[in-house]
Design an enzyme around this catalytic site. Structure first.
Site, PDB file in Angstrom:
ATOM      1  CE1 TYR A 139      -3.591   2.616   0.567  1.00  0.00           C
ATOM      2  CE2 TYR A 139      -2.387   3.277   2.527  1.00  0.00           C
ATOM      3  CZ  TYR A 139      -3.395   3.501   1.601  1.00  0.00           C
ATOM      4  OH  TYR A 139      -4.188   4.618   1.725  1.00  0.00           O
ATOM      5  CG  ASP A 234       5.828   3.746   0.910  1.00  0.00           C
ATOM      6  OD1 ASP A 234       6.121   4.414   1.923  1.00  0.00           O
ATOM      7  OD2 ASP A 234       4.661   3.595   0.501  1.00  0.00           O
ATOM      8  CE  LYS A 272       1.706   4.669   8.377  1.00  0.00           C
ATOM      9  NZ  LYS A 272       0.332   4.553   8.806  1.00  0.00           N
TER      10      LYS A 272
HETATM   11  N1  PLP Z   1       2.794   4.196   2.326  1.00  0.00           N
HETATM   12  C1  PLP Z   1       2.702   3.274   3.290  1.00  0.00           C
HETATM   13  C2  PLP Z   1       3.677   2.130   3.308  1.00  0.00           C
HETATM   14  C3  PLP Z   1       1.710   3.357   4.261  1.00  0.00           C
HETATM   15  O1  PLP Z   1       1.624   2.417   5.212  1.00  0.00           O
HETATM   16  C4  PLP Z   1       0.808   4.443   4.213  1.00  0.00           C
HETATM   17  C5  PLP Z   1      -0.271   4.558   5.210  1.00  0.00           C
HETATM   18  O2  PLP Z   1      -0.518   3.712   6.006  1.00  0.00           O
HETATM   19  C6  PLP Z   1       0.951   5.386   3.193  1.00  0.00           C
HETATM   20  C7  PLP Z   1       1.953   5.242   2.266  1.00  0.00           C
HETATM   21  C8  PLP Z   1       0.011   6.553   3.099  1.00  0.00           C
HETATM   22  O3  PLP Z   1       0.252   7.433   4.157  1.00  0.00           O
HETATM   23  P1  PLP Z   1      -0.899   8.451   4.630  1.00  0.00           P
HETATM   24  O4  PLP Z   1      -1.959   7.621   5.275  1.00  0.00           O
HETATM   25  O5  PLP Z   1      -0.191   9.375   5.584  1.00  0.00           O
HETATM   26  O6  PLP Z   1      -1.377   9.165   3.408  1.00  0.00           O
END
Ligand code: PLP
Length: 430
Positions: A139, A234, A272
């Protein structure tokens, strides 16, 4: 309880501002949270729970850490937002780079979604290519090009995972099974000169926690380098969470111990933890790529509240409090939780596998081997997880309300919290 959730449902679609909060993965009435302190959240009826959600990652020091709260209060008193560069945001960027060398330059944004969306745009802008490769089960937030479902088997042209994502937006996204070196190599053989970027979670943690097969991230780095594509790692979830330098740091340390040169991402996204519970995320990476962002380069990106001074204050003090000792303590308690729960389940004859990535963990009920691909993760017994979730909730333990989420252990969890959690799992499993 139901009056409050009826009221929420009458104004917020599904009663929530982010879908996982609706507990669709486990059923039942979501617990509205009123406050949180340390390792505990308190619901609107005053019941306390040992919390393993941790705001989905940011609360690594525990909730409402006094030093973080004080930093926020002091920053707020100096003004909530200026729309101009501040010293503190430079300090936060330097703090991140000091721990994560591939982030030579950084751009602060407010959400992980913005960070990954910008990374994709930058990769496309820098390479002049369109195709993005992602992995099923990873994700990366909710921007159109990344909301693309898993196709089983080898590379499939992306199919939108959400209504409202056009076929066009998804068509340039290739989805591959996670960890499948043959599928990745074949995708490069077939589409190489059209591939702008490969994006992956440093360790998948949104299909439960998955340990990347050793060498998989390195293979992506090599194929990208050979083909002139951008490797986007990511670390929104894993960054400064899985370990002191994210999951990249976990593999870097293994490589260095083995006398191997560590692999490097070209771009990396954070979120986060770097906001300490406030909306801060970042895109970082190679200076030559990052300098293609506006105002230096042709790739546009902007944000009214980017690098917000109050949010950055929370992130900066959180990062500074994250010493090696803190990570060692979290790792020890995460190990104790993983081992304790696993032993309790085994003693009761409950088939399960434990997923680990640094200090991150989750349990896959009904599987006896930890999954690597999304299809494997999806074959877990989600109904059994829902039963365990509700039994633990009754015992005052707040697990992530989905079998596909990671459990977050913080610096505020005590050995007694871990013991109580293991005992509650044992009682449920009997
Ligand atoms: N990338 C990863 C690996 C994530 O776990 C998340 C959210 O949980 C995101 C991107 C998206 O972040 P946000 O919820 O701050 O938009």
């Amino acid at each position: 309880m139901s009056v409050r959730s009826d009221r929420a449902a009458a104004i917020l679609p599904g009663g929530v501002n982010s879908p996982v909060r609706a507990w669709n993965g486990v059923g039942g009435e979501p617990t509205p949270i009123a406050s949180a302190k340390g390792a505990r959240v308190t619901d609107a009826d005053g019941r306390e729970y040992i919390d393993y959600v941790g705001s989905w990652g940011p609360a690594i020091l525990g909730h409402a850490h006094p030093t973080v709260v004080q930093a926020v209060q002091e920053a707020a008193a100096q003004g909530l937002s200026f729309g101009a560069t501040t010293e503190r945001e430079v300090e936060l960027a330097e703090e991140i780079r000091g721990r994560y060398a591939p982030a030579e330059r950084l751009r602060l944004v407010s959400t992980g979604t913005e960070a990954t969306m910008t990374a994709i745009r930058l990769a496309r802008g820098a390479t002049g290519r369109d195709v993005i490769v992602k992995f099923a089960g990873c994700y990366h937030g909710h921007s159109d090009a990344l909301l693309v479902a898993a196709g089983s088997g080898l590379a499939t042209a992306g199919v939108p995972d959400s209504a409202g994502v056009t076929a066009g937006a998804a068509a340039d996204t290739l989805v591959l099974p996670y960890g499948d070196e043959d599928a990745l190599t074949a995708a490069f053989a077939e589409h190489g000169p059209r591939i702008a970027a490969v994006i992956t979670e440093a360790a998948p943690a949104n299909m439960g926690t998955v340990t990347p097969p050793r060498g998989f991230n390195r293979l992506i780095a090599t194929l990208c380098r050979n083909e002139g594509a951008v490797f986007i790692v990511d670390e929104v979830l894993t960054g400064f969470r899985a370990g002191p330098a994210g999951y990249w740091g976990v593999e870097r340390d293994l490589d260095l111990a083995a006398g191997v040169e560590p692999w490097q991402p070209d771009l990396v996204t954070f979120g986060k933890v770097i906001g300490g519970g406030m909306p801060v995320a970042a895109l970082g990476g190679r200076a030559d790529l990052m300098d293609q962002l506006a105002p230096l380069g042709p790739v546009y990106q902007a944000g009214t509240l980017s690098g917000n001074p109050v949010a950055v204050a929370a992130g900066l003090v959180t990062m500074r409090l994250l010493t090696d000792d803190v990570y060692t303590g979290i790792a020890r308690r995460a190990d104790a939780l993983a081992d304790g729960v696993s032993t309790a389940l085994s003693s009761a004859g409950v088939t399960h596998a434990v997923g680990r990535a640094g200090t991150l963990l989750s349990f896959f009920l009904g599987l006896d081997v930890a999954p690597v691909t999304f299809d494997q993760a999806a074959s877990q017994d989600t109904a059994a997880f829902a039963r365990m979730f509700h039994a633990l909730n009754e015992s005052g333990i707040y697990l992530p309300p989905s079998a596909f989420e990671t459990w977050f252990v913080s610096d505020a969890h005590t050995d007694a919290d871990i013991d109580a959690t293991v005992a509650a799992v044992a009682a449920w499993a009997q």
